[in-house]
Write a protein that holds these residues in place. Structure first.
Motif, PDB file in Angstrom:
ATOM      1  N   ALA A  29       0.961  -1.288  -0.164  1.00 32.72           N
ATOM      2  CA  ALA A  29       0.060  -0.054   0.059  1.00 32.72           C
ATOM      3  C   ALA A  29       0.789   1.249   0.132  1.00 32.72           C
ATOM      4  O   ALA A  29       0.344   2.208  -0.148  1.00 32.72           O
ATOM      5  CB  ALA A  29      -0.965  -0.007   1.312  1.00 32.72           C
ATOM      6  N   GLN A  30       2.247   1.329   0.289  1.00 36.72           N
ATOM      7  CA  GLN A  30       2.972   2.170   0.363  1.00 36.72           C
ATOM      8  C   GLN A  30       3.597   2.525  -1.227  1.00 36.72           C
ATOM      9  O   GLN A  30       3.941   1.745  -1.721  1.00 36.72           O
ATOM     10  CB  GLN A  30       4.230   1.913   1.172  1.00 36.72           C
ATOM     11  N   PRO A  31       3.993   3.754  -1.514  1.00 38.83           N
ATOM     12  CA  PRO A  31       4.775   4.110  -2.695  1.00 38.83           C
ATOM     13  C   PRO A  31       6.182   4.091  -2.495  1.00 38.83           C
ATOM     14  O   PRO A  31       6.592   3.902  -1.412  1.00 38.83           O
ATOM     15  CB  PRO A  31       4.528   5.749  -2.602  1.00 38.83           C
ATOM     16  N   ALA A  32       6.819   3.876  -3.745  1.00 43.00           N
ATOM     17  CA  ALA A  32       8.046   3.423  -3.852  1.00 43.00           C
ATOM     18  C   ALA A  32       9.042   4.528  -3.478  1.00 43.00           C
ATOM     19  O   ALA A  32      10.281   4.268  -2.969  1.00 43.00           O
ATOM     20  CB  ALA A  32       8.613   3.094  -5.363  1.00 43.00           C
ATOM     21  N   ARG A  33       8.619   5.559  -3.242  1.00 40.50           N
ATOM     22  CA  ARG A  33       9.329   6.765  -2.701  1.00 40.50           C
ATOM     23  C   ARG A  33       9.911   6.776  -1.388  1.00 40.50           C
ATOM     24  O   ARG A  33      10.903   7.397  -0.907  1.00 40.50           O
ATOM     25  CB  ARG A  33       8.808   8.166  -3.114  1.00 40.50           C
ATOM     26  N   LEU A  34       9.156   6.048  -0.566  1.00 33.97           N
ATOM     27  CA  LEU A  34       9.526   5.911   0.860  1.00 33.97           C
ATOM     28  C   LEU A  34      11.006   5.297   0.871  1.00 33.97           C
ATOM     29  O   LEU A  34      11.470   5.184   1.900  1.00 33.97           O
ATOM     30  CB  LEU A  34       8.616   4.977   1.304  1.00 33.97           C
ATOM     31  N   TYR A  35      11.426   4.542  -0.202  1.00 38.79           N
ATOM     32  CA  TYR A  35      12.591   3.751   0.076  1.00 38.79           C
ATOM     33  C   TYR A  35      13.814   4.699  -0.198  1.00 38.79           C
ATOM     34  O   TYR A  35      14.963   4.367   0.098  1.00 38.79           O
ATOM     35  CB  TYR A  35      12.794   2.719  -0.856  1.00 38.79           C
ATOM     36  N   ARG A  36      13.579   5.935  -0.531  1.00 36.71           N
ATOM     37  CA  ARG A  36      14.397   7.181  -0.657  1.00 36.71           C
ATOM     38  C   ARG A  36      14.303   8.394   0.426  1.00 36.71           C
ATOM     39  O   ARG A  36      14.973   9.176   0.580  1.00 36.71           O
ATOM     40  CB  ARG A  36      14.508   7.673  -2.201  1.00 36.71           C
ATOM     41  N   ALA A  37      13.009   8.327   0.684  1.00 36.59           N
ATOM     42  CA  ALA A  37      12.624   9.470   1.478  1.00 36.59           C
ATOM     43  C   ALA A  37      13.208   9.673   2.900  1.00 36.59           C
ATOM     44  O   ALA A  37      13.203   8.504   3.631  1.00 36.59           O
ATOM     45  CB  ALA A  37      11.217   9.629   1.575  1.00 36.59           C
ATOM     46  N   TRP A  38      13.593  10.702   3.511  1.00 30.42           N
ATOM     47  CA  TRP A  38      14.168  11.068   4.855  1.00 30.42           C
ATOM     48  C   TRP A  38      12.807  11.076   5.710  1.00 30.42           C
ATOM     49  O   TRP A  38      12.581  10.718   6.918  1.00 30.42           O
ATOM     50  CB  TRP A  38      14.708  12.250   5.012  1.00 30.42           C
ATOM     51  N   MET A  39      11.532  11.668   4.864  1.00 32.35           N
ATOM     52  CA  MET A  39      10.321  11.618   5.778  1.00 32.35           C
ATOM     53  C   MET A  39       9.273  11.882   4.849  1.00 32.35           C
ATOM     54  O   MET A  39       9.415  12.417   3.656  1.00 32.35           O
ATOM     55  CB  MET A  39      10.533  13.213   6.789  1.00 32.35           C
ATOM     56  N   ALA A  40       8.193  11.457   5.126  1.00 30.57           N
ATOM     57  CA  ALA A  40       6.732  11.362   4.207  1.00 30.57           C
ATOM     58  C   ALA A  40       5.666  11.762   5.185  1.00 30.57           C
ATOM     59  O   ALA A  40       5.794  11.275   6.106  1.00 30.57           O
ATOM     60  CB  ALA A  40       6.623  10.435   3.371  1.00 30.57           C
ATOM     61  N   GLU A  41       4.798  12.563   4.579  1.00 33.53           N
ATOM     62  CA  GLU A  41       3.594  13.121   5.233  1.00 33.53           C
ATOM     63  C   GLU A  41       2.482  12.523   4.848  1.00 33.53           C
ATOM     64  O   GLU A  41       2.193  12.448   3.272  1.00 33.53           O
ATOM     65  CB  GLU A  41       3.432  14.524   5.466  1.00 33.53           C
TER      66      GLU A  41
END
Length: 451
Positions: A29-41
């Motif tokens: 359910a999570q986007p791929a960008r979370l594997y690079r993001a320092w933080m996500a809202e």
């Protein structure tokens, strides 16, 4: 070859679609960008949540200021029918009292006391598999059986074959299948007085498990009074006194905590063991290294530290497939993270799944490489970006127990069998109570020839 990883959703989806995906599996359910993001809202109509991967922010939440980020009550809603007010769900003074009573049972040399029953469970697991050698097995089921056996032997001095243990084990399997990853109260803020609409089969399975645990606990309390109780974990915890108050757990508290010991000690260990065996099946060169260590292992607790390769394999398994993929805290006051306002009451998500595979932290994050722990990158990430058992004050009290168990079971099984993956049957990770495979993990097992 890259170990299996769940697909990621598109970056933007409607809220209803996200809720549906989240209920099915929180990983995909999570986007791929979370594997690079320092933080996500993430915003919903009812609350804000912030996933943090930046190591210093993770450290702030779990180590430096844990009192400002207590465990979120939202995520605990779905587990409360089984776990009650156990240490896994509580905060503040209640949690501190519970840890003062529990922690002594797992300190220092106490791990040595659990070694003999743990080793007996490993030998029993090998015997069960020998009956099916030469064929294909669904290894998650065997891993669950072995991990449950470890818990019953170390906690209550009874093997999984005991009638009561069998009943608890089978009821827990029913609970696992019926329990949704998220209860409605995790998504919508409901007042405490409002009923939580748990599925009937989930509630019934939890009630049956707690009823059986109560019988085991009452039987042990009677043995303690008579002076006939074995010196196992249950006896240690039931007789442990809070040094601040002089209190022990009452019967209801003990039922809550046996339930969490079974969940944490069985379900998470089974997940890690199954994935570890699968990884060794698809990386035969590492399997042979583990087998060589097993052949030279005496079986004594004092020699456990010699299983260095096996330990690194298990650590790498916990990195790639952390049994608990996400942990949720709640901001007790307004914060500012990365120049972004985190309001009081916001959910702060720590994701071992994403942190352990973060592309800006780890070298070759999606690869299986047990040798990474000896590299400078591996050592740095082990300090700053590796939390399979959480960290800080809320680190799992049984972390040392779980590491010893995982290494022992991997060594025992690989020492006895050669395992192979089945062509075309690649397991897909999905998060339910823990990270499991959607359709199981099927392996071919053969008795290993003695060298």
């Amino acid at each position: 070859m890259i170990p299996p990883k769940p697909p990621s959703r598109p970056n933007k989806v409607p809220l209803w679609r996200y809720a549906k995906l989240f209920k099915q599996d929180i990983l995909s359910a999570q986007p791929a960008r979370l594997y690079r993001a320092w933080m996500a809202e993430f915003k919903t109509p009812f609350f804000k949540s912030f996933l943090i991967n930046q190591p210093d922010l993770v450290k702030t939440v779990v180590k430096d200021r844990p009192e400002d980020f207590p465990k979120s009550g939202r995520v605990s809603e779905g587990l409360r029918p089984l776990l009650g007010d156990s240490v896994f769900l509580t905060n503040g003074a209640q949690w501190e009292r519970q840890r003062r009573i529990i922690d002594p049972a797992f300190e220092g040399g106490r791990l040595r006391d659990t070694w003999h029953p743990m080793r007996e469970a490993a030998e029993a697991a090998v015997k069960r598999l020998q009956a099916r050698a030469g064929g294909i097995v669904e290894i998650e089921e065997d891993a669950s059986h072995a991990a449950a056996d470890v818990i019953f032997r170390t906690l209550f001095s009874i093997p999984i074959e005991d009638r009561m243990a069998q009943q608890v084990f089978h009821e827990f399997r029913a609970y696992q299948r019926s329990q949704p990853i998220v209860n409605i109260a995790a998504l919508i803020p409901l007042p405490r007085w409002m009923p939580r609409f748990f599925r009937q089969d989930t509630r019934q399975a939890a009630d049956r498990i707690r009823g059986l645990i109560r019988q085991l606990t009452e039987r042990r309390l009677d043995e303690i009074k008579k002076g006939t109780a074995p010196d196992d974990l249950a006896t240690k915890i039931m007789t442990s006194v809070d040094p601040d108050t002089g209190e022990t757990f009452d019967i209801d508290e003990m039922v809550d905590h046996v339930a969490i010991f079974f969940l944490a000690g069985h379900e998470t260990s089974a997940s890690a063991l199954a994935w570890g065996l699968y990884l060794l099946a698809i990386y035969p060169e590492w399997q042979e290294k583990v087998a060589d260590e097993a052949a030279a292992f005496s079986g004594d607790f004092s020699d456990l530290s010699k299983l260095r390769v096996t330990r690194d394999v298990f650590r790498e398994t916990l990195r790639l497939y952390p049994p608990v993929p996400m942990m949720v805290r709640e901001a007790a006051r307004a914060e500012t993270f990365r120049d972004r306002r985190v309001p009081k009451g916001a959910q702060v998500v720590l994701s071992p799944w994403h942190l352990h595979r973060h592309e800006r932290l780890w070298d070759n994050p999606d690869s299986f490489d047990p040798s990474r722990w000896a590299t400078e990158n591996g050592k740095a990430c082990a300090r700053d970006a590796y939390i399979p058992f959480s960290a800080g004050r809320r680190v799992c009290t049984g972390a040392g127990f779980a590491m010893a168990e995982g290494v022992l079971l991997l060594s025992a099984i690989i020492g006895a069998f050669r395992i192979e993956a089945i062509e075309g049957q690649v397991p897909e990770p999905a998060a339910h109570l823990t990270v499991r495979a959607k359709h199981g993990i099927h392996l071919r097992i053969e008795v290993r020839e003695v060298k």
